[in-house]
Every structure is written in C-alpha cells, then in structure tokens.
Motif scaffolding. Structure first.
Motif, PDB file in Angstrom:
ATOM      1  N   LEU A 346       0.663  -8.952  -1.549  1.00  0.00           N
ATOM      2  CA  LEU A 346       1.275  -7.646  -1.308  1.00  0.00           C
ATOM      3  C   LEU A 346       1.581  -7.047  -2.679  1.00  0.00           C
ATOM      4  CD1 LEU A 346       3.940  -6.652   1.290  1.00  0.00           C
ATOM      5  CD2 LEU A 346       4.280  -6.034  -1.101  1.00  0.00           C
ATOM      6  N   VAL A 347       1.084  -5.831  -2.909  1.00  0.00           N
ATOM      7  CA  VAL A 347       1.222  -5.215  -4.227  1.00  0.00           C
ATOM      8  C   VAL A 347       1.814  -3.823  -4.071  1.00  0.00           C
ATOM      9  CG1 VAL A 347       0.021  -4.427  -6.300  1.00  0.00           C
ATOM     10  CG2 VAL A 347      -0.761  -6.494  -5.118  1.00  0.00           C
ATOM     11  N   VAL A 348       2.865  -3.538  -4.820  1.00  0.00           N
ATOM     12  CA  VAL A 348       3.472  -2.208  -4.879  1.00  0.00           C
ATOM     13  C   VAL A 348       3.246  -1.640  -6.276  1.00  0.00           C
ATOM     14  CG1 VAL A 348       5.618  -0.888  -4.758  1.00  0.00           C
ATOM     15  CG2 VAL A 348       5.234  -2.777  -3.168  1.00  0.00           C
ATOM     16  N   ASP A 349       2.688  -0.438  -6.349  1.00  0.00           N
ATOM     17  CA  ASP A 349       2.373   0.187  -7.636  1.00  0.00           C
ATOM     18  C   ASP A 349       2.797   1.658  -7.576  1.00  0.00           C
ATOM     19  OD1 ASP A 349       1.417   0.881 -10.080  1.00  0.00           O
ATOM     20  OD2 ASP A 349      -0.710   0.620  -9.611  1.00  0.00           O
ATOM     21  N   ASP A 350       3.860   1.996  -8.292  1.00  0.00           N
ATOM     22  CA  ASP A 350       4.406   3.365  -8.260  1.00  0.00           C
ATOM     23  C   ASP A 350       3.537   4.278  -9.125  1.00  0.00           C
ATOM     24  OD1 ASP A 350       5.960   5.558  -7.859  1.00  0.00           O
ATOM     25  OD2 ASP A 350       7.668   4.870  -9.045  1.00  0.00           O
ATOM     26  N   LEU A 351       2.450   4.781  -8.538  1.00  0.00           N
ATOM     27  CA  LEU A 351       1.458   5.547  -9.296  1.00  0.00           C
ATOM     28  C   LEU A 351       2.006   6.887  -9.788  1.00  0.00           C
ATOM     29  CD1 LEU A 351      -1.667   4.887  -7.030  1.00  0.00           C
ATOM     30  CD2 LEU A 351      -1.106   3.783  -9.207  1.00  0.00           C
ATOM     31  N   ASN A 352       2.866   7.526  -9.007  1.00  0.00           N
ATOM     32  CA  ASN A 352       3.365   8.841  -9.422  1.00  0.00           C
ATOM     33  C   ASN A 352       4.765   8.783 -10.040  1.00  0.00           C
ATOM     34  OD1 ASN A 352       4.844   8.296  -7.147  1.00  0.00           O
ATOM     35  ND2 ASN A 352       4.522  10.296  -6.175  1.00  0.00           N
ATOM     36  N   GLY A 353       5.288   7.558 -10.157  1.00  0.00           N
ATOM     37  CA  GLY A 353       6.542   7.376 -10.867  1.00  0.00           C
ATOM     38  C   GLY A 353       7.765   8.000 -10.228  1.00  0.00           C
ATOM     39  N   ASP A 354       7.735   8.204  -8.901  1.00  0.00           N
ATOM     40  CA  ASP A 354       8.890   8.839  -8.256  1.00  0.00           C
ATOM     41  C   ASP A 354       9.901   7.833  -7.716  1.00  0.00           C
ATOM     42  OD1 ASP A 354       7.542   7.829  -6.094  1.00  0.00           O
ATOM     43  OD2 ASP A 354       7.570   9.683  -4.913  1.00  0.00           O
ATOM     44  N   GLY A 355       9.628   6.529  -7.926  1.00  0.00           N
ATOM     45  CA  GLY A 355      10.573   5.513  -7.477  1.00  0.00           C
ATOM     46  C   GLY A 355      10.539   5.250  -5.991  1.00  0.00           C
ATOM     47  N   ARG A 356       9.539   5.787  -5.288  1.00  0.00           N
ATOM     48  CA  ARG A 356       9.399   5.562  -3.846  1.00  0.00           C
ATOM     49  C   ARG A 356       7.976   5.102  -3.540  1.00  0.00           C
ATOM     50  NH1 ARG A 356      13.487   7.677  -0.617  1.00  0.00           N
ATOM     51  NH2 ARG A 356      15.094   8.809  -1.774  1.00  0.00           N
ATOM     52  N   GLN A 358       4.599   5.285  -1.376  1.00  0.00           N
ATOM     53  CA  GLN A 358       3.775   6.084  -0.468  1.00  0.00           C
ATOM     54  C   GLN A 358       2.599   5.223   0.006  1.00  0.00           C
ATOM     55  OE1 GLN A 358       4.461   7.931  -3.697  1.00  0.00           O
ATOM     56  NE2 GLN A 358       6.342   8.481  -2.645  1.00  0.00           N
ATOM     57  N   TRP A 359       2.572   4.976   1.295  1.00  0.00           N
ATOM     58  CA  TRP A 359       1.464   4.216   1.897  1.00  0.00           C
ATOM     59  C   TRP A 359       0.725   5.157   2.841  1.00  0.00           C
ATOM     60  CZ3 TRP A 359       1.417   1.826   7.124  1.00  0.00           C
ATOM     61  CH2 TRP A 359       0.247   1.091   7.350  1.00  0.00           C
ATOM     62  N   TYR A 360      -0.530   5.456   2.524  1.00  0.00           N
ATOM     63  CA  TYR A 360      -1.298   6.405   3.323  1.00  0.00           C
ATOM     64  C   TYR A 360      -2.780   6.178   3.071  1.00  0.00           C
ATOM     65  CZ  TYR A 360      -1.897   9.060  -1.053  1.00  0.00           C
ATOM     66  OH  TYR A 360      -2.218   9.443  -2.326  1.00  0.00           O
ATOM     67  N   ASN A 361      -3.611   6.882   3.820  1.00  0.00           N
ATOM     68  CA  ASN A 361      -5.059   6.745   3.680  1.00  0.00           C
ATOM     69  C   ASN A 361      -5.560   7.702   2.606  1.00  0.00           C
ATOM     70  OD1 ASN A 361      -7.779   6.341   3.959  1.00  0.00           O
ATOM     71  ND2 ASN A 361      -7.954   7.260   5.993  1.00  0.00           N
ATOM     72  N   ASP A 362      -5.652   7.197   1.372  1.00  0.00           N
ATOM     73  CA  ASP A 362      -6.079   8.070   0.279  1.00  0.00           C
ATOM     74  C   ASP A 362      -7.593   8.259   0.237  1.00  0.00           C
ATOM     75  OD1 ASP A 362      -6.748   5.545  -0.552  1.00  0.00           O
ATOM     76  OD2 ASP A 362      -5.617   5.594  -2.429  1.00  0.00           O
ATOM     77  N   LYS A 363      -8.307   7.683   1.240  1.00  0.00           N
ATOM     78  CA  LYS A 363      -9.759   7.920   1.354  1.00  0.00           C
ATOM     79  C   LYS A 363     -10.053   9.102   2.281  1.00  0.00           C
ATOM     80  CE  LYS A 363     -10.740   4.165  -1.016  1.00  0.00           C
ATOM     81  NZ  LYS A 363      -9.350   3.706  -1.277  1.00  0.00           N
ATOM     82  N   GLU A 381       0.157   3.466  -2.728  1.00  0.00           N
ATOM     83  CA  GLU A 381       0.976   2.632  -3.599  1.00  0.00           C
ATOM     84  C   GLU A 381       1.328   1.274  -2.993  1.00  0.00           C
ATOM     85  OE1 GLU A 381       3.150   6.355  -5.934  1.00  0.00           O
ATOM     86  OE2 GLU A 381       4.330   5.104  -4.566  1.00  0.00           O
ATOM     87  N   LEU A 382       0.820   0.990  -1.827  1.00  0.00           N
ATOM     88  CA  LEU A 382       1.101  -0.304  -1.180  1.00  0.00           C
ATOM     89  C   LEU A 382      -0.198  -0.932  -0.719  1.00  0.00           C
ATOM     90  CD1 LEU A 382       3.154  -2.369   0.019  1.00  0.00           C
ATOM     91  CD2 LEU A 382       3.064  -1.031   2.133  1.00  0.00           C
ATOM     92  N   THR A 383      -0.471  -2.140  -1.170  1.00  0.00           N
ATOM     93  CA  THR A 383      -1.642  -2.897  -0.723  1.00  0.00           C
ATOM     94  C   THR A 383      -1.155  -4.148  -0.007  1.00  0.00           C
ATOM     95  OG1 THR A 383      -2.929  -2.118  -2.621  1.00  0.00           O
ATOM     96  CG2 THR A 383      -3.768  -4.039  -1.432  1.00  0.00           C
ATOM     97  N   VAL A 384      -1.535  -4.284   1.262  1.00  0.00           N
ATOM     98  CA  VAL A 384      -1.116  -5.426   2.076  1.00  0.00           C
ATOM     99  C   VAL A 384      -2.356  -6.176   2.542  1.00  0.00           C
ATOM    100  CG1 VAL A 384       0.151  -6.175   4.122  1.00  0.00           C
ATOM    101  CG2 VAL A 384       0.915  -4.153   2.865  1.00  0.00           C
ATOM    102  N   ASN A 385      -2.453  -7.452   2.201  1.00  0.00           N
ATOM    103  CA  ASN A 385      -3.573  -8.280   2.650  1.00  0.00           C
ATOM    104  C   ASN A 385      -3.477  -8.502   4.162  1.00  0.00           C
ATOM    105  OD1 ASN A 385      -5.000 -10.930   3.254  1.00  0.00           O
ATOM    106  ND2 ASN A 385      -5.559 -10.666   1.111  1.00  0.00           N
ATOM    107  N   ASN A 386      -4.597  -8.315   4.863  1.00  0.00           N
ATOM    108  CA  ASN A 386      -4.605  -8.509   6.324  1.00  0.00           C
ATOM    109  C   ASN A 386      -4.024  -9.852   6.735  1.00  0.00           C
ATOM    110  OD1 ASN A 386      -6.005  -6.128   6.284  1.00  0.00           O
ATOM    111  ND2 ASN A 386      -7.772  -6.854   7.414  1.00  0.00           N
TER     112      ASN A 386
END
Length: 592
Positions: A346-356, A358-363, A381-386
């Motif tokens: 499980l990886v959290v990466d604050d790409l926009n630096g807002d401290g929150r 965002q998990w969504y379909n960026d494709k 910003e959230l990657t969860v292994n199945n």
C-alpha cells in the motif's frame, strides 16, 4: 491485546496443530506418502480437497480482484467452481478406477510409452511450479502483515514452515492437515464477512447483504457502491466488464478445463477406497467450496465500499468528491494503512502536496478534465495491491483485533494447504514417475521416499525464488497455471479415457503442442520464465494477438492439443488391441 500479538498467537497455534498432525500421520510407506494408503473417507477427502483447492488465490486474492474489477471478477468464480463439475463427471471416477499413484503414471500406461509419461511429468512440473508461485507469494504477504516485515522476509518464513510439515507427512499428513486448515479457513473467511454485512446492511448472511439495503436507508448496497465508484471516475461497479466479453468467456472456460486437469487436485481422488467414493468426494468438495465462494462477491464489494469511504469519507455524506474536506488527511491515516505501507503493498504519495489523499481513476480522461484538473489533483495518490484486500478487510471495517487475527491465520492456512498439495505432486512426479518409473526401476522404497522429500525441498526453493517477482497478483498467477493445465493435461486425460483412437504418438504430440504454444504466448507478455522486463510484447489489449488475454489462452492451447492429437493419430499406427480393451474397461461403471 494488540493486533500483532493476537495474530502471532493465532498463527502460532495453528502451526503447532499442523506440525502435530504431520508427526502423528507421518508417512511410513510410498503408498501413504503418495495417496494416503487409499483409505480416506470421501467426506473427509472432500474437505481436504476443498482446502487443497481454496488456495491463496481463492482466499486472499479472488475477492481483491472482484473488488477492483467488479462484474468481470465473476469469471474466476464461474470457472473455478464449474471445473469441479467437469472433474467429478468426466475424470475423477475413471482415474480412481485405474488405480495408479499419479497422473503421469496413468498417461504412461494408457499411452503405453515412457516418453508420454516423461512429457506428462514436464507438463505437471510447469503447471505446479507456476501455481505454487501464487501460494508462496500469498504466504509472504500474510507473514509480512503479521510480523511487520517486507514481503520478501515473510516469504522466507513461509517457505520454512511449508518445508517442515509437507516434507514430513506426505499425502497422509497433508490430508489431515488440510482438513484442519479447511475448518480454520472457512471460519476466518465467513466470520468477518458476517460482521461487515451486519455493520453495513443489517443482514446476517453476506450473500443476502450484498443485495440488501444500506442500514437505516432505502438505498441498496450495490446502488450505493455504483454511485461511489462513479463519483471516483471508475464507472458503475456492476457495469464494469474490465476484460471484455470475449476474454471473459475464454478465461472462464480456461479456468474450467484447467481445473479438471490440475494434477495436485486429481491425485486427491486416488486417496479414497473405491471408484464411487471418488465421485462422492467431488460432490462434498463442491459443497465445502461453495461455503466460501458464495461469500466472495460480498467480501469484495463490501471491502471496496469501505475502502472508498475511508479515503473519501465525505462522499458517503453527499459531499462532492472534489471538496477538500471530502478527502482523508494524510496525517489522519488509520493504523491499518500505516501498517500495510510498511509491507510496500500500500503506497500513499501526496503528488499535489495538499496533505490529503486523492484516490480516483486518473486514466479516465473525461473525469480528469471535469473533476481532477479543476480540483488541482496531479494523479492518483493511493496504490492498493489487490492481494491485501481480504487480509485488511476487518481492519478497514474497524472490526475487533481478534477477527483480523483470525483472517491472518486463515490466509496462511489457505496458501499452505495448496502449496503442500502442489509440492507433493511435484515430488511424486520426480521420485515415482521419473526415478522409479523410468530411470531407476529397482530403487528401494526407502530411497524413493528420500528422493521425494529432497525433490520437494528443491521445489520449495525454486517456488520461493519465483515468488519474489511474480508475474501478477496471486489469482492471476494461478489463472496462468490453469491455462497451462487446460492446454496440456486436460485434453490428454479426456482422450485417454474416452477415445480408443488416440495412440502414443498423438498424445505426445498434442501435449507438446498445447504446452509449448501456451507457454510461449504467456512468456511473450509476462516475461521469459517470468523474469521481469524480458517480455517482448506489452501486456495489454494493444499487444495481445487477436486480442486474446494470456490468462485465457489455455482454451486455444487445448484446441491445438486436441487437433494435433487426432491428426497425428490418424497418420500413425492404431492403438494396440490390449490398450483399447483397457480403455473400455476403465469406462465400465463398476469396481475393477
């Protein structure tokens, strides 16, 4: 008591039980090591078969795949359960009547050829090693969670445990261990599902809760899930067919016929006293499997629903997803997210630096243009292994720690039970089919047992190495193994039982063509021998030949196997009369 301590206690107690059973049921002869002395009651064999079958792919990974791809995940449910019907009707009773120890031994005798037996061993080794990759990976994930270690260290710990009890007990010890593992698995899977169903819908049965209403509202569970996933750009959960109708059909069929051709499952039907018991134990296995498989869709749907509402808590209350207050602050992550982050799954990466988060379909280009860009989002910003969804499910739902500990014990039991069966199939093929059957026919029983245990140890090491860099999630890796079984052993077993016309030349040619074409197709997209970065073609729809997903190519391989066998058999000498009589006798519905 904290979760880690409870998990260690729960898993430790189960290991004491497994090893005690292995010592109690220690194999003293080759018959006990290979087929448990052919004395297992059909009901108990059905339970052991269910445990052998419900691997890390079923327990840990299947609901995770259903969670993330929705409707299309039904291919795994339909294929894996439907295959058991084929096995019960078309293979199990006839192979038990034949009365041999292993699948390659049947093929060698039926096609009157040591070459056919050797090719069958090669097929079995390729299938079983591919399959066991998913199991050791599942063990590694479960141990990583319990001990707060990396997946790699967890995998080494799991390999050591498998080595101790599988090498010691053989089929006799593994059978009774798998019965205990089934009981642990079914409780570990259904208890949290019942709690979560009560929590979300008020329905005791998860199967009913999936189609029920969210507690205190008139909104159906699936309708609420559809809305949540649409709000995050993924599309309606119940409408998604992630792999397309054609590939879903191929995958389902490949899993069905692959199930019927799995050597480590087929050999379970050699352990019952007589032919009728083989069919009976297959029926019991289906009942025991259904107890878990009918719950899996609810587990997957409720897990993804709870995950979405954890990361975007405001969405459930009707806030727009783009509202910053709707997104989980990174410094308020629940403890389960922090624990799983330590495993790297499980990886959290604050790409926009807002401290929150965002998990969504960026494709989804439309969603990005309409929602993500105006909100200032820079990517998911959230990657969860199945493969963590089932193990993390009780924690996501904030259930008591003892429930999460129970799930951890069940996940390890699932992976260990199947890994042990696969390793036994590998060791019996090497020691009984290659050494005893071909290269050293005069080898003593004691030396044969020693060779079986050594080959099992080598197989554990190889599987562990491959498990460090698997070619997909556990369920996907297992699907590849099923495709290989569908393309190689299933057609040969079917023709061996139901066609007197197929001779040794046809069987050998068919197995080789089916196995090689399917292996090459898989390696083109998954990497040569599953080595990362060696795949010549991109593993997506743009690179698949004729749009065929490697997970479903086993059906094509099976058709090539059947076609090659019949063409070659028609061009060579007919099957000897004695073998034709043998085939006729195997199909007679009475005890030999």
């Amino acid at each position: 008591m904290d979760l880690q301590t409870l998990s260690i206690i729960a898993v430790g107690l189960t290991f004491v039980l497994y090893i005690a059973i292995a010592i109690w049921a220690r194999a003293g002869s080759t018959s006990e090591f290979y087929v448990a002395g052919k004395g297992i009651h059909p009901t108990l064999n059905g339970m052991a078969t269910a445990a052998d079958w419900m691997s890390a792919a079923s327990f840990i990974s299947m609901a995770g795949i259903i969670a993330f791809i929705g409707y299309a995940g039904g291919a795994y449910l339909m294929g894996w359960t439907g295959g058991y019907v084929l096995m019960a009707l078309l293979l199990a009773p006839y192979l038990r009547k034949f009365g041999k120890f292993t699948v390659p031994e049947f093929i060698g005798d039926r096609f009157y050829s040591t070459t056919a037996r050797t090719v069958a061993v090669v097929c079995l080794l390729v299938i079983s090693l591919t399959y066991v990759i998913g199991q050791v990976r599942g063990v590694g994930i479960a141990f990583a969670n319990i001990l707060n270690l990396s997946v790699e260290i967890g995998l080494y710990v799991g390999m050591a445990i498998v080595f101790v009890y599988a090498v010691l007990g053989g089929m006799k010890g593994i059978t009774y261990t798998q019965i205990a593992q089934y009981v642990i698995m079914i409780f570990a899977y259904t208890v949290p599902a019942i709690f979560i169903s009560l929590q979300l819908t008020g329905d005791f049965l998860p199967q009913v809760g999936l189609g029920g209403q969210i507690a205190g509202t008139d909104t159906h569970m699936l309708a609420a899930l559809d809305k949540t996933m649409v709000d995050l750009g993924f599309g309606a959960y119940t409408d998604r067919v992630a792999m397309g109708g054609w590939n879903m059909f191929l995958l389902t069929l490949s899993l069905m016929i692959g199930t019927a051709g799995l050597p480590h499952v087929i050999v379970r039907f050699f352990t019952v006293p007589k032919m009728s018991d083989a069919r009976s134990s297959a029926g019991w296995a289906l009942i025991f499997i259904a107890l878990l498989y009918t719950v899996a869709p609810a587990v997957g749907a409720m897990a993804i629903f709870n995950l979405a509402n954890t990361v975007h808590p405001g969405v459930e209350q009707g806030q727009p997803v783009a509202d910053p207050e709707s997104n989980l602050p990174i410094d308020e992550q629940p403890s389960w997210m922090q624990r799983w982050s330590q495993t790297g799954l499980l990886v959290v990466d604050d790409l926009n630096g807002d401290g929150r988060i965002q998990w969504y379909n960026d494709k989804n280009a439309t969603y990005v243009a309409d929602v993500a860009e105006p909100a200032g989002w820079k990517g998911n910003e959230l990657t969860v292994n199945n493969d963590i969804m089932v193990l993390a499910n009780p924690e996501i739902a904030a259930l008591p720690n003892w429930v999460a500990a129970l799930v951890a014990a069940g996940g390890i039991a699932a992976a260990l039970s199947t890994a042990a069966g696969l390793l036994l199939a590998i060791s019996s093929s090497v020691s009984h089919d290659l050494l005893k059957g071909i290269f050293m026919p005069t080898i003593s029983e004691r030396s044969e047992l020693r060779a079986a245990r050594i080959s099992m140890g080598v197989a554990i090491v190889v599987a562990g190495y491959l498990g460090l860099n698997p070619p997909g999630f556990a369920a996907q890796v297992v699907a590849l193994a099923f495709g290989l079984a569908a393309a190689s052993l299933f057609p040969t077993l079917m023709m061996g039982i139901f066609s007197k016309r197929i001779n040794k030349e046809g069987a050998i040619s068919g197995m080789l063509v089916g196995l090689i074409t399917t292996m090459v197709y898989i390696f083109l997209y998954k990497g040569w021998f599953f080595i990362p970065g060696t795949n010549p073609l991109p593993d997506d729809a743009s690179g698949w030949i004729l749009g065929i997903n490697p997970l479903g190519f086993g059906v094509i391989g099976a058709l090539l196997n059947f076609g090659t066998a019949y063409v070659v058999a028609g061009m060579t000498k007919p099957t000897p009369a004695a073998i034709q009589e043998l085939v006729e006798n195997v199909r007679v519905p009475r005890q030999a």
